[in-house]
Structure formats: structure tokens, C-alpha cells
Design a protein around this motif. Structure first.
Motif, PDB file in Angstrom:
ATOM      1  N   GLU A   1      -0.477  12.999 -14.733  1.00 58.14           N
ATOM      2  CA  GLU A   1      -1.763  12.749 -14.093  1.00 58.14           C
ATOM      3  C   GLU A   1      -1.513  11.765 -12.960  1.00 58.14           C
ATOM      4  OE1 GLU A   1      -4.255  13.126 -18.300  1.00 58.14           O
ATOM      5  OE2 GLU A   1      -4.419  11.286 -17.108  1.00 58.14           O
ATOM      6  N   GLY A   2      -2.119  12.010 -11.820  1.00 59.16           N
ATOM      7  CA  GLY A   2      -1.910  11.122 -10.681  1.00 59.16           C
ATOM      8  C   GLY A   2      -1.971  11.877  -9.375  1.00 59.16           C
ATOM      9  N   PHE A   3      -1.400  11.255  -8.333  1.00 66.01           N
ATOM     10  CA  PHE A   3      -1.513  11.767  -6.970  1.00 66.01           C
ATOM     11  C   PHE A   3      -0.117  12.108  -6.441  1.00 66.01           C
ATOM     12  CE2 PHE A   3      -5.052   9.070  -7.966  1.00 66.01           C
ATOM     13  CZ  PHE A   3      -6.141   9.795  -7.515  1.00 66.01           C
ATOM     14  N   TYR A   4       0.089  13.391  -6.145  1.00 67.52           N
ATOM     15  CA  TYR A   4       1.408  13.895  -5.789  1.00 67.52           C
ATOM     16  C   TYR A   4       1.334  14.700  -4.493  1.00 67.52           C
ATOM     17  CZ  TYR A   4       2.231  12.410 -10.542  1.00 67.52           C
ATOM     18  OH  TYR A   4       2.308  11.634 -11.682  1.00 67.52           O
ATOM     19  N   ALA A   5       2.462  14.761  -3.776  1.00 66.87           N
ATOM     20  CA  ALA A   5       2.557  15.496  -2.515  1.00 66.87           C
ATOM     21  C   ALA A   5       3.705  16.499  -2.619  1.00 66.87           C
ATOM     22  CB  ALA A   5       2.788  14.539  -1.352  1.00 66.87           C
ATOM     23  N   ILE A   6       3.443  17.745  -2.198  1.00 68.15           N
ATOM     24  CA  ILE A   6       4.409  18.830  -2.332  1.00 68.15           C
ATOM     25  C   ILE A   6       4.937  19.197  -0.958  1.00 68.15           C
ATOM     26  CG2 ILE A   6       4.844  21.091  -3.335  1.00 68.15           C
ATOM     27  CD1 ILE A   6       3.652  18.929  -5.251  1.00 68.15           C
ATOM     28  N   THR A   7       6.245  19.051  -0.746  1.00 73.50           N
ATOM     29  CA  THR A   7       6.880  19.449   0.501  1.00 73.50           C
ATOM     30  C   THR A   7       7.443  20.858   0.355  1.00 73.50           C
ATOM     31  OG1 THR A   7       9.031  18.547  -0.146  1.00 73.50           O
ATOM     32  CG2 THR A   7       7.501  17.039   0.964  1.00 73.50           C
ATOM     33  N   ARG A   8       7.888  21.411   1.480  1.00 68.73           N
ATOM     34  CA  ARG A   8       8.468  22.754   1.459  1.00 68.73           C
ATOM     35  C   ARG A   8       9.674  22.816   0.510  1.00 68.73           C
ATOM     36  NH1 ARG A   8       8.452  26.862   5.658  1.00 68.73           N
ATOM     37  NH2 ARG A   8       7.511  25.332   7.056  1.00 68.73           N
TER      38      ARG A   8
ATOM     39  N   PHE B   1       3.993   5.218  -7.874  1.00 69.54           N
ATOM     40  CA  PHE B   1       3.192   4.578  -8.925  1.00 69.54           C
ATOM     41  C   PHE B   1       3.900   4.698 -10.271  1.00 69.54           C
ATOM     42  CE2 PHE B   1       0.171   4.847 -12.387  1.00 69.54           C
ATOM     43  CZ  PHE B   1      -0.697   3.784 -12.155  1.00 69.54           C
ATOM     44  N   ASP B   2       4.343   5.904 -10.609  1.00 73.28           N
ATOM     45  CA  ASP B   2       5.020   6.117 -11.891  1.00 73.28           C
ATOM     46  C   ASP B   2       6.272   5.247 -12.006  1.00 73.28           C
ATOM     47  OD1 ASP B   2       3.160   8.192 -12.554  1.00 73.28           O
ATOM     48  OD2 ASP B   2       4.318   9.583 -11.318  1.00 73.28           O
TER      49      ASP B   2
ATOM     50  N   GLN C   1      -9.907   4.707 -14.524  1.00 68.61           N
ATOM     51  CA  GLN C   1     -10.779   4.054 -13.536  1.00 68.61           C
ATOM     52  C   GLN C   1     -10.114   4.057 -12.163  1.00 68.61           C
ATOM     53  OE1 GLN C   1     -11.427   0.282 -15.699  1.00 68.61           O
ATOM     54  NE2 GLN C   1     -13.618   0.622 -15.386  1.00 68.61           N
ATOM     55  N   ASN C   2      -8.813   3.790 -12.154  1.00 67.42           N
ATOM     56  CA  ASN C   2      -8.079   3.788 -10.899  1.00 67.42           C
ATOM     57  C   ASN C   2      -8.048   5.191 -10.284  1.00 67.42           C
ATOM     58  OD1 ASN C   2      -4.672   2.848  -9.915  1.00 67.42           O
ATOM     59  ND2 ASN C   2      -6.555   2.821  -8.764  1.00 67.42           N
ATOM     60  N   LEU C   3      -7.802   6.221 -11.110  1.00 71.74           N
ATOM     61  CA  LEU C   3      -7.811   7.594 -10.613  1.00 71.74           C
ATOM     62  C   LEU C   3      -9.180   7.980 -10.080  1.00 71.74           C
ATOM     63  CD1 LEU C   3      -5.751   9.703 -13.218  1.00 71.74           C
ATOM     64  CD2 LEU C   3      -4.931   8.365 -11.281  1.00 71.74           C
ATOM     65  N   LYS C   4     -10.222   7.506 -10.722  1.00 69.66           N
ATOM     66  CA  LYS C   4     -11.583   7.881 -10.321  1.00 69.66           C
ATOM     67  C   LYS C   4     -11.895   7.397  -8.904  1.00 69.66           C
ATOM     68  CE  LYS C   4     -16.470   7.456 -11.479  1.00 69.66           C
ATOM     69  NZ  LYS C   4     -16.772   8.722 -10.758  1.00 69.66           N
TER      70      LYS C   4
END
Length: 417
Positions: free
Chosen positions: A118-125, A146-147, A221-224
Motif C-alpha cells: 500500500e502506498g504511492f508508486y511510479a512505473i517506468t517503461r 517511504f518503505d 491517515q497519511n495515505l488519505k
């Protein structure tokens, strides 16, 4: 050499310079294909966007090569694909069912815990995997900054096909093929990376209240906060990490240290105002939902306690009737069961223990005698006076404290465990 020859030669050199990057990409593709001969054979990674999806893209005011954005909701087991429109906002394109995911709601913390991130991730080619053992896949990029700030471990956490998960989000093959094609075309259109934001559930005040006692509540709460930024702007927020906390859409600061203190930064004023308004409304909804849930818990406790007391009183009443030589099931019920009420003669001849053996409790009672009020000073009066009932009064409802609106907007939140 004539001027014409010089001109032709110069033109050829310029053309080769323009084709250089394309030739390099072609050579790299050929080399990759040599290592993976099945790539060009199955062609699953090259499947076009389906006609129905193309039509939906046009209807929401987007294009096939426009950037995409993905949201995952673990508890609801859905993946949302969004497309950017001409004004820079994103519109929902399609919601896909997640076939399977590992573990429960809550973040992934260590290798082998079988939790989906769970969290915020970015996917490159480079994170797109056309040769996945699970049909097609893309790597979430776990652990992110973050992880890692919490020392979390794990690798190869994917969104993939084949409907089988050991720490990943698994889709059926047809949905992952559509999602893969959307990502491929977005990269072709110039998007450098697309965002995947994975949440435990839809982060409504009611769902937050339902999970308020979880050990992960501070993390959620942080994710929200990031969830709310998108709900207001309909644009994926810019995500930074400092003080071991996610920060969203910061302005006025260029360097963020994931484990160090956060630099001074601001949030765009109109966005900040919208966040404050939203938080004030949602705090009320959160408190109302939490109060209702607490009252339900209390009512359930009282019902359970009342049932226990009634059961004990019924048992004591039966014992009392048996000790007095009466049939505890009543005369008619006793006849149906073959246990007629004892006469005076049989009562004198039959010991109390024998009557008790005849009158074993039964789960089904057809007709019972009307209950008679216990005489004053009798067995039940002594019982009720000697044993106080702790469940006689309901607990007072718990009033939840007002949540500080500024805690997650104006000031820096504490590190999230």
C-alpha cells in the motif's frame, strides 16, 4: 568533389544523425528479442487497445497516447484506470476487478509476509515486463523511499495476470492485457512514468471510522491526504517523502530527505482551502460514524449479557420447580413428551432425583404453563437480592473528541509506523 556531391553527403549525414536514436532503439530491441525469443512469437505485449476502450477514451475527452493513472483499492479488490484529458485533469476510464491479492489490508513490511503493498508508486517503461511468468506484468517498484525509510524489505511486487498472488495484485489475463496496452501507449505518447496509488480501501470517513482501532490507522491517515488531493484536483498529486512521511504537492522546497526533517514548504492556497473545508466536513462524518459503531458494539454487549442472564434464570427456575416436585415444562408439554405432571401420590412416592431425571430440559417446548410470580421472600427474591445484575444499565455512549483539522494540513504529521 563537386558541390552537388558535398550537398548530398551532408544531407545523408544529417539524416543519419536524425535516425541515430531510432537505430539504437531498434538494435536494443533486437538484442532483447535475441535473449527472449518468445517476445515476437506470442505478441501478447503488443495487443492493441480494444475498440470499446478506444471509444470510451474518446468519450471522456482523452486520447490513446495520453498519460494514465491507476488507483488500487485492496479491500474492494478493484483497480481503476484513469486517463488525462486536454485540461490536465483525469477522468475514470474503467474499473477492473482484482482477481486475487495476498494478505490483509495493511502495508507490506518485510520479505515473505505475503502482504500486497500500500502506498504511492511510479512505473517506468523499464518496469514493464512483457515476458512475465504470469502472462504480463509491471513491477510496482516496492520498496519506495517511504518503505525504505522504515527498513521494509521485499522484491518483485507486481500487478500481473494469471490470477495467482503471493504478495502481488493478480488480474485475469484479459484485464492485465488492456492495462498493459494503456501503459504502453502512454509511454509512446511521452509519459515518462505513470503513478499507481494503492489504498487499503476507499478512504471515506465511514471506512476510516470502521478501521480506527487498527494498528495501521496513522499510516492510513497519511495515505488519505494523498487520496484527498486527487479527490479535489482530479490530478495525481506530486509525492515526496520526508520525516518518514508522505508529503503531497509541496511548493517552495526542492530537496526532501526521506528520514530527515521536512524542509519549509507550502501548499497552493486554493488547494489548501479546499482541503480544510473537506476535512471539517469529514471530521463530523467520521465522529458520527465512529459513535454509531461504538453504540452498536455496546448494544451487542448488552444483548449478549441479557441473554446470558435470562438463560441462567430459566435454568434456576427449572431447578426450583423440580425441587418442588413440579413438571418444569408444564402439564400439556409434559403429556406431549410423555412426562405428565406428577400427582400428589406419585410425588410422595417418587424422590426428587427421580423427577429431575424424568424432566430433562428440552430445546423445543410446545406449550408452557404461564409463569407465576415468585412469592415474596422466596428463592428468586433471595437470588436477585444477593446477586446484583451488572448489565442492568447500558453504558453511556462514548463521545469522540474533535479531530484537529490542522494536524494533517498545516503542520507536519509525526512519522507513520
Amino acid at each position: 568533389m563537386s558541390k552537388a556531391d558535398v550537398s548530398v553527403r551532408t544531407g545523408n549525414i544529417k539524416q543519419m544523425n536524425r535516425l541515430g536514436p531510432l537505430l539504437a532503439l531498434t538494435v536494443a530491441s533486437i538484442a532483447l528479442t535475441a535473449c527472449n525469443p518468445g517476445m515476437l512469437e506470442d505478441g501478447k505485449h503488443l495487443q492493441p487497445i480494444p475498440a470499446k476502450i478506444k471509444d470510451k477514451i474518446r468519450k471522456i475527452g482523452s486520447t490513446e497516447k495520453a498519460p494514465i493513472y491507476i488507483r488500487i483499492f485492496k479491500e474492494e479488490a478493484v483497480l481503476e484506470a484513469w486517463k488525462e484529458r486536454k485540461d490536465g485533469t483525469y477522468a475514470l476510464l474503467k474499473t477492473y476487478p482484482i482477481c486475487a491479492y495476498s494478505g490483509e489490508i495493511g502495508p507490506k513490511k518485510r520479505e515473505g509476509d505475503r502482504q500486497a503493498p500500500e502506498g504511492f508508486y511510479a512505473i517506468t517503461r523499464g518496469q514493464m515486463n512483457p515476458q512475465s511468468s504470469y502472462y504480463l506484468s509491471f513491477n510496482l517498484g516496492y520498496p519506495n523511499k517511504f518503505d525504505r525509510s522504515y527498513g521494509r524489505t521485499g522484491k518483485h511486487l507486481m500487478v500481473h495476470g494469471s490470477c495467482s498472488s503471493r504478495g502481488c495484485y493478480a488480474m485475469e489475463d484479459a484485464p492485465i492485457a488492456e492495462i498493459y496496452s494503456l501503459g504502453r501507449e502512454a509511454f509512446s505518447g511521452g509519459q515518462r512514468s505513470f503513478k499507481v496509488h494503492a489504498f487499503p480501501f476507499r478512504m471515506t470517513p465511514e471506512n476510516m471510522a470502521r478501521n480506527r482501532n487498527s494498528e495501521h490507522f496513522a499510516f492510513w491517515q497519511n495515505l488519505k491526504n494523498g487520496y484527498d488531493h486527487f479527490q479535489i484536483t482530479h490530478k495525481p498529486p506530486k509525492v515526496e517523502v520526508c520525516n518518514r512521511t508522505y508529503i503531497f504537492d509541496p511548493q517552495g522546497a526542492s530537496h526532501f530527505d526521506a528520514t530527515g526533517p521536512c524542509p519549509d514548504y507550502t501548499v497552493e492556497p486554493s488547494l489548501l482551502a479546499s482541503l480544510k473545508t473537506l476535512r471539517q466536513k469529514e471530521n463530523i462524518r467520521f465522529q458520527q460514524a465512529a459513535l454509531k459503531l461504538e453504540q452498536k458494539v455496546q448494544e451487542k454487549e448488552v444483548e449478549t449479557a441479557d441473554a446470558m442472564v435470562e438463560s441462567q434464570l430459566e435454568l434456576l427456575e427449572r431447578k426450583q420447580k423440580i425441587s418442588e416436585g413440579k413438571n418444569p415444562d408444564g402439564f400439556l408439554a409434559g403429556l406431549i413428551k410423555g412426562n405428565p405432571a406428577p400427582t400428589a401420590a406419585s410425588q410422595a412416592a417418587l424422590p426428587v432425583s427421580g423427577i429431575a431425571a424424568q424432566s430433562a430440559p428440552s430445546a423445543s417446548i410446545a406449550l408452557a404453563e404461564p409463569e407465576t410470580e415468585a412469592p415474596s421472600g422466596g428463592f428468586f427474591s433471595k437470588l436477585t437480592s444477593a446477586i446484583p445484575n451488572p448489565f442492568g444499565q447500558k453504558k453511556q455512549p462514548i463521545i469522540l473528541p474533535q479531530t484537529d483539522v490542522s494536524e494533517t494540513i498545516n503542520t507536519l504529521p509525526q512519522p507513520r509506523q
